[in-house]
Enzyme design. Structure first.
Site, PDB file in Angstrom:
ATOM      1  N   ASP A  51     -52.580-108.093 -57.128  1.00 36.35           N
ATOM      2  CA  ASP A  51     -53.998-108.200 -57.471  1.00 36.35           C
ATOM      3  C   ASP A  51     -54.268-107.675 -58.876  1.00 36.35           C
ATOM      4  O   ASP A  51     -53.415-107.039 -59.501  1.00 36.35           O
ATOM      5  CB  ASP A  51     -54.838-107.403 -56.473  1.00 36.35           C
ATOM      6  CG  ASP A  51     -54.930-108.074 -55.114  1.00 36.35           C
ATOM      7  OD1 ASP A  51     -54.603-109.271 -55.017  1.00 36.35           O
ATOM      8  OD2 ASP A  51     -55.332-107.392 -54.148  1.00 36.35           O
ATOM      9  N   TYR A 110     -43.913-101.112 -51.587  1.00 34.85           N
ATOM     10  CA  TYR A 110     -45.002-100.646 -52.444  1.00 34.85           C
ATOM     11  C   TYR A 110     -45.141 -99.123 -52.378  1.00 34.85           C
ATOM     12  O   TYR A 110     -44.803 -98.499 -51.368  1.00 34.85           O
ATOM     13  CB  TYR A 110     -46.338-101.255 -51.997  1.00 34.85           C
ATOM     14  CG  TYR A 110     -46.573-102.682 -52.412  1.00 34.85           C
ATOM     15  CD1 TYR A 110     -47.229-102.980 -53.605  1.00 34.85           C
ATOM     16  CD2 TYR A 110     -46.165-103.739 -51.605  1.00 34.85           C
ATOM     17  CE1 TYR A 110     -47.465-104.296 -53.983  1.00 34.85           C
ATOM     18  CE2 TYR A 110     -46.389-105.057 -51.977  1.00 34.85           C
ATOM     19  CZ  TYR A 110     -47.044-105.327 -53.162  1.00 34.85           C
ATOM     20  OH  TYR A 110     -47.274-106.629 -53.527  1.00 34.85           O
TER      21      TYR A 110
END
Length: 259
Positions: A51, A110
């Site tokens: 994003d 992540y």
């Protein structure tokens, strides 16, 4: 001929990975550099779309060309000279035609960084959040998370997917020091906005504003409106993308540059 690119980037200046009609993206910037270097249009496919504002310590993408080309140090150096300083190509290596940056990937890992102290050098690279958080409770929430596979409650409502199931390999919080926390999570796939929404919800648990029972009910509800707000993008990093050994072995001797 298909080639994999291993790269990293700081996402602060970009509207995410994917090409956007109204903003600069990592994909567009990378494709422009490759097109300039090859002298013809080059298009890339990534392991996943980060994003706006999200960073990547390791990202992979693939591209196709008609003929093989010499993978020299000077070739990668020239690409890195064309690219802005916040995008770095580490290596390029040939793969089989069937190998795909997205569909061949076996996991994505992540990290989310939180700091209680403002830093002149970490601006845009960590979430500055002053309240003290109880990571013991947050890790108990992680154990609940690992018992489930449907994460629709943590996906953006407009996510265009056929299902909301993900296989989590691990999820835990690590206290680096009194002022810093890092969230680690790895899965075979992630939904749109999933990590940031999980972090935002767990921050509520860490402040003891939400119980573990309430957290599990959020998971079971499969309703994004029940979960907390998504944490800001600047603290999120794509750390590692996994592939079968036979894919990466082809790039074991690939040219490498950059940090």
């Amino acid at each position: 001929m298909r080639y994999f690119i291993e790269l990293s980037y700081r996402g602060t200046a970009y509207h995410g990975w994917q090409t956007q009609a109204n903003g600069n993206s990592v994909q567009t910037t990378l494709e422009a550099a490759l097109t300039q270097r090859f002298g013809k249009p080059i298009y890339v496919v990534a392991s996943g779309r980060t994003d706006a504002g999200v960073h990547a310590r390791q990202q992979f993408a693939h591209f196709d060309v008609a003929e093989p080309f010499p993978l020299t140090d000077s070739f990668i150096y020239s690409l890195n000279c064309i690219l802005p300083e916040d995008i770095v190509i580490h290596r390029i290596f040939p793969v089989q035609e069937k190998d795909h940056a997205r569909f061949s990937a076996t996991f994505r890992y992540y990290q989310y960084l939180i700091s209680r102290q403002k830093s002149a050098f970490q601006s845009g690279l960590t979430y500055h959040f002053r309240p003290q958080l109880n990571e013991i409770l947050m890790n108990e929430a992680c154990q609940l998370l690992l018992q489930h596979t449907n994460f629709q409650s943590f996906s953006k409502a407009r996510a265009n997917v056929t299902h909301f199931h993900c296989r989590l390999d691990f999820a835990y919080w690590e206290r680096i020091n009194n002022d810093s926390l890092t969230f680690h999570i790895r899965a075979n796939r992630f939904l749109w906005g999933m990590v940031r929404t999980i972090v935002g919800t767990m921050i509520e648990i860490g402040q003891e504003r939400m119980t573990l029972d309430q957290f599990e009910q959020i998971i079971l509800s499969r309703d994004r409106n029940k979960a907390g707000r998504a944490a800001p993008a600047n603290g999120l990093f794509l750390i590692e993308v996994g592939y079968p050994e036979e894919v990466l072995e082809q790039g074991a001797g690939g040219r490498q540059q950059g940090e």
